[in-house]
Scaffold this active site. Structure first.
Site, PDB file in Angstrom:
ATOM      1  N   ASP A   1       7.943  12.054  -0.778  1.00 38.49           N
ATOM      2  CA  ASP A   1       7.813  12.933   0.377  1.00 38.49           C
ATOM      3  C   ASP A   1       9.112  13.124   1.152  1.00 38.49           C
ATOM      4  O   ASP A   1       9.618  14.231   1.268  1.00 38.49           O
ATOM      5  CB  ASP A   1       6.686  12.447   1.296  1.00 38.49           C
TER       6      ASP A   1
ATOM      7  N   ASP B   1       6.636  -1.914  -2.467  1.00 40.08           N
ATOM      8  CA  ASP B   1       6.105  -1.089  -3.555  1.00 40.08           C
ATOM      9  C   ASP B   1       7.105  -1.051  -4.703  1.00 40.08           C
ATOM     10  O   ASP B   1       8.320  -1.014  -4.486  1.00 40.08           O
ATOM     11  CB  ASP B   1       5.834   0.336  -3.074  1.00 40.08           C
TER      12      ASP B   1
ATOM     13  N   ASP C   1       5.281  -4.156   3.602  1.00 38.77           N
ATOM     14  CA  ASP C   1       4.862  -4.384   2.219  1.00 38.77           C
ATOM     15  C   ASP C   1       5.954  -3.881   1.279  1.00 38.77           C
ATOM     16  O   ASP C   1       6.921  -3.248   1.704  1.00 38.77           O
ATOM     17  CB  ASP C   1       3.518  -3.690   1.910  1.00 38.77           C
TER      18      ASP C   1
END
Length: 465
Positions: free
Chosen positions: A162, A82, A80
């Site tokens: 992260d 983002d 996907d």
């Protein structure tokens, strides 16, 4: 008068200190031009490009970020895409009619194009701990971020992500990649490195420990020592994560094509126990019990099916993983209560699944299928008369047969292996041949029925009427 002057000086000094800290904390950006990276627009989703172009046209920044950029740089096909922007979620919604806002903990915009969803996030900012921030930022007593809706700049956003390899930004405005945290070097070196202080970041969101392991297994990378060190001692923080979220994470860990490697890392870093406490109780020192062998084999089989573009079902995975704890529980209930094994087996299914769901909120649609697969195991040996044909018509017969084959393989049981061979031949045989196979069963001498002792009255189980 003196007090007012002192307060004024204090404000000026604190402002200067704050600006100095921000200057020191501001990361150095590395801009990688188009000719020095492998990302091409033809490899990016058309819908993601539409979103970025419209944001740019409206005067906002728009960057492709996260796993999509990482995978493109590695030459992989992203699952996907983002997008991150300086537009707020409400501003994004005004630009796209096919947009809805989701999430309370992290406010996001989902721009929907049929089955494809482009996730658009606003740049995240740092937490200053101001009183006015409590409506947008909130931490629990253990340091976990309960709400994180403080917006900031792209530089702050890069620091809030992260891992370094997930903090790379691609622009359709000039086709450059921006790196604020050394992600390009870690990507080349094959290193999973957490941004910031590892213990603080894990306490903010303990699921980051699972993500570190998942990326290491999926990408074939190693976890940096400072990122790995706190994981075993902080693993119990996962007990504070909602079971529904852990269920979704468990599927990403075990049903993404790298389940076996992920499983080994989960065990190494003591992360498997918070997810599957029922199973870890039955682990052995040498790791060679039937339960441990069936977990390894079902994960290897699942990985193979995914890489061959074949369907997988979590219900079958759970049926295999929990099979031997189920047998132990059923045997214990039968011995303690005097119930028939069939009744004890039914109660054991409830106990095992109830405990599993306390850690992972496994949906009822899956636990129902898992029960079917388990119950069919008891019926597979009873083939006389019309039983075999009825069993063959059951919608979960194939899954039950596959579990039977797995059991025969890991137990190295000759009787189970003969049963697997029989069912394998029966399901592909023509009706006349099937009838012949059943006639042969009828001619076999039936086992001598043992005289049963009178059954003890079952004690009343707690919590039942």
């Amino acid at each position: 008068m003196f007090t007012r002057v002192a307060n004024f000086c204090r404000k000026v000094l604190s402002r200067e200190e704050s600006e100095a800290e921000q200057a020191v904390a501001r990361p150095q950006v590395t801009v990688i031009p188009r000719e020095q990276h492998a990302i091409s627009r033809k490899d990016i989703s058309e819908n993601a490009l539409k979103v970025m172009y419209r944001l740019n046209k409206a005067g906002y920044e728009a960057w492709l970020v996260g796993g999509g950029v990482r995978d493109l740089l590695l030459g992989k096909k992203p699952k996907d895409f983002d997008v991150t922007t300086n537009a707020t979620p409400e501003q994004v919604r005004k630009l796209f009619r096919n947009c809805r806002l989701v999430g309370r903990r992290f406010r996001l915009a989902h721009v929907m194009f049929g089955p494809e969803i482009i996730e658009v996030a606003t740049f995240r900012g740092h937490h200053e701990g101001n009183v006015s921030d409590r409506t947008t930022s909130q931490r629990g007593q253990n340091g976990m971020l309960l709400r994180d809706n403080i917006f900031g700049s792209i530089e702050e956003d890069a620091q809030r992500r992260d891992f370094t390899i997930n903090s790379l930004y691609y622009s359709v405005a000039d086709f450059t990649v921006r790196d604020y945290v050394g992600g390009m070097k870690d990507l080349k070196d094959g290193v999973i490195r957490l941004i910031g202080n590892p213990e603080t970041r894990y306490r903010e969101d303990p699921v980051r420990m699972l993500r570190a392991v998942r990326f290491a297994a999926k990408l074939g990378m190693r976890i940096s020592p400072e990122t790995a060190e706190p994981i075993p001692r902080l693993a119990t923080l996962l007990n504070d994560i909602p079971p529904a979220r852990l269920f979704e994470e468990s599927l990403k860990l075990l049903q993404a094509g790298y389940g076996y490697e992920t499983y080994k890392l989960l065990c190494e870093y003591h992360l498997f126990q918070p997810l599957f406490p029922t199973i870890t109780r039955y682990f052995t020192e040498n790791g060679d019990s039937p339960m441990e062998r069936i977990i390894e084999q079902v994960l290897k089989n699942t990985d193979t099916r995914i890489h061959n573009d074949m369907r997988v079902n979590p219900a079958f995975l759970f049926a295999a993983m929990f099979w031997y704890p189920l047998l132990e529980t059923a045997q214990k209930i039968a011995q303690e209560s005097g119930l028939t094994y069939h009744d004890a087996f039914a109660l054991a299914m409830n106990d095992v699944l109830d405990e599993a769901c306390r850690s992972l909120a496994i949906p009822k649609r899956l636990t129902t299928l898992t029960r079917d697969i388990w119950q069919l195991q008891l019926r597979m040996s009873r083939r006389q008369g019309k039983r075999a044909w009825k069993l063959l018509e059951h919608p979960k017969f194939r899954a039950a047969y596959d579990l039977l084959a797995l059991r025969a393989e890991v137990e190295r049981n000759a009787e189970l292996q003969r049963l697997v061979k029989w069912w394998g031949e029966f399901q592909v045989s023509a009706p006349p041949d099937q009838k012949g196979m059943l006639n042969e069963l009828d001619e076999e001498p039936s086992p001598r029925r043992r005289t049963r002792r009178p059954r003890k009255r079952a004690p009343r189980r707690e919590g039942t009427a």
